[in-house]
Design an enzyme around this catalytic site. Structure first.
Site, mmCIF file in Angstrom:
data_model
loop_
_atom_site.group_PDB
_atom_site.id
_atom_site.type_symbol
_atom_site.label_atom_id
_atom_site.label_comp_id
_atom_site.label_asym_id
_atom_site.label_seq_id
_atom_site.Cartn_x
_atom_site.Cartn_y
_atom_site.Cartn_z
ATOM 1 N NE ARG A 73 -2.282 -1.553 3.387
ATOM 2 C CZ ARG A 73 -2.027 -2.788 3.830
ATOM 3 N NH1 ARG A 73 -2.410 -3.826 3.131
ATOM 4 N NH2 ARG A 73 -1.377 -2.977 4.957
ATOM 5 C CD GLU A 120 1.246 -10.893 17.675
ATOM 6 O OE1 GLU A 120 0.616 -11.303 18.663
ATOM 7 O OE2 GLU A 120 0.752 -10.177 16.795
#
Length: 178
Positions: free
Chosen positions: A63, A100
């Site tokens: 993006r 993560e």
């Protein structure tokens, strides 16, 4: 929030529990389908950077490409693509960063970063700063320096400014504690 930022705040979609439960996802595609909101973002970016000494703009997949390409064209500077590992042909610099649950890796063409270049790095959203810190490493591997990090959205509660210090981080709109 200032009245002028309301145009982008209204356009940003909030998607609960995406991509996993407990995450509130800020979706910038609402900006892209509203020409007035998209123009506002691009005009604001140009106003911020038009008088700065920038030699190139690096866009973070995917993006970030949307916002960075428009600004690079308007400023008349090269666009450097930062891609996921394995997406660029030829010789690349590569940098890993923590996720993560594991690790990811991004790359840039060695030929695209020039020694001494001052590079503005653009992504749509700045969260933990891990991807942008890896991007900075890539730019430095090529002999360039990062002049600023820019994100349409910032999530300051995730402490990206500490991760990216001493570099400057600029965002148009911040969301905290939502």
């Amino acid at each position: 929030m200032t009245e002028d930022l309301k145009i982008i705040d209204d356009a940003i979609r909030r998607v609960p529990d995406f991509p996993k439960p407990g995450i509130l996802f800020y979706d910038i595609t609402g900006i892209l389908v509203q020409p007035k909101a998209f123009k506002f973002v691009l005009d604001r970016m140009f106003a911020i950077y038009k008088d700065q000494d920038i030699d190139a703009i690096a866009a973070v997949e995917s993006r970030g490409f949307i916002f960075a390409s428009s600004l690079a064209e308007k400023m008349g500077v090269p666009l450097i693509l930062i891609r996921k590992k394995g997406k660029l042909p030829g010789d690349t610099f590569s940098a890993k960063y923590a996720l993560e649950y594991g690790e990811a890796e991004i790359e840039v063409h060695k030929a695209d970063v020039k020694r001494g270049q001052k590079v503005l790095v653009i992504d749509d959203l700045i969260a933990t700063g891990g991807t942008l810190a890896a991007t900075k490493k890539l730019i430095e591997m090529g002999g360039g320096t990062v002049s600023d990090f820019f994100g349409v959205i910032g999530l300051p509660d995730l402490h990206y400014e500490e991760v990216l210090a001493p570099s400057t981080v600029t965002t148009l709109i911040n969301y905290a504690g939502e």
